[in-house]
Scaffold this motif. Structure first.
Motif, PDB file in Angstrom:
ATOM      1  N   LEU A  11      -8.592   3.557  10.638  1.00  0.00           N
ATOM      2  CA  LEU A  11      -8.034   4.590   9.708  1.00  0.00           C
ATOM      3  C   LEU A  11      -7.663   6.035  10.576  1.00  0.00           C
ATOM      4  N   ASN A  36      -5.019   1.436   2.912  1.00  0.00           N
ATOM      5  CA  ASN A  36      -5.691   0.996   1.420  1.00  0.00           C
ATOM      6  C   ASN A  36      -6.735  -0.151   1.702  1.00  0.00           C
ATOM      7  N   LEU A  39      -9.665   1.273   3.489  1.00  0.00           N
ATOM      8  CA  LEU A  39     -10.638   2.158   2.613  1.00  0.00           C
ATOM      9  C   LEU A  39     -11.347   1.306   1.726  1.00  0.00           C
ATOM     10  N   ASN A  42     -14.118   0.161   4.200  1.00  0.00           N
ATOM     11  CA  ASN A  42     -15.280   1.016   4.366  1.00  0.00           C
ATOM     12  C   ASN A  42     -16.079   1.187   3.071  1.00  0.00           C
TER      13      ASN A  42
END
Length: 83
Positions: A11, A36, A39, A42
């Protein structure tokens, strides 16, 4: 040792590239999809760690050392992912 998950590292790389290029919309479609994906991973990691930390606190309050140790082992098992 302070570890950084590979998702967080990626990221950071993509964010730096986007800044150099002038925005996230300047990244390739694949790189935007990768952001995406990162994320989502994460969010999953964060939820998992938060849930285990909350359970650990509950075990501590209940004075259930065995349960707390089991939770800590599960947290420790996540650590190798952060290198």
């Amino acid at each position: 040792m302070f570890g950084i998950h590979s998702v967080h590292r990626r990221l950071a790389e993509l964010t730096e590239k986007a800044e150099r290029l002038g925005g996230y919309n300047k990244l390739s479609t694949n790189e935007q999809k990768e952001i995406n994906h990162c994320l989502l991973v994460n969010a999953k990691i964060t939820r998992e760690i938060d849930a285990l930390l909350q359970l650990s606190f509950i075990a501590y309050q209940a004075n259930d050392t065995e349960w707390q140790m089991e939770i800590c082992e599960r947290l420790d098992a996540l650590r190798p992912k952060f290198t």
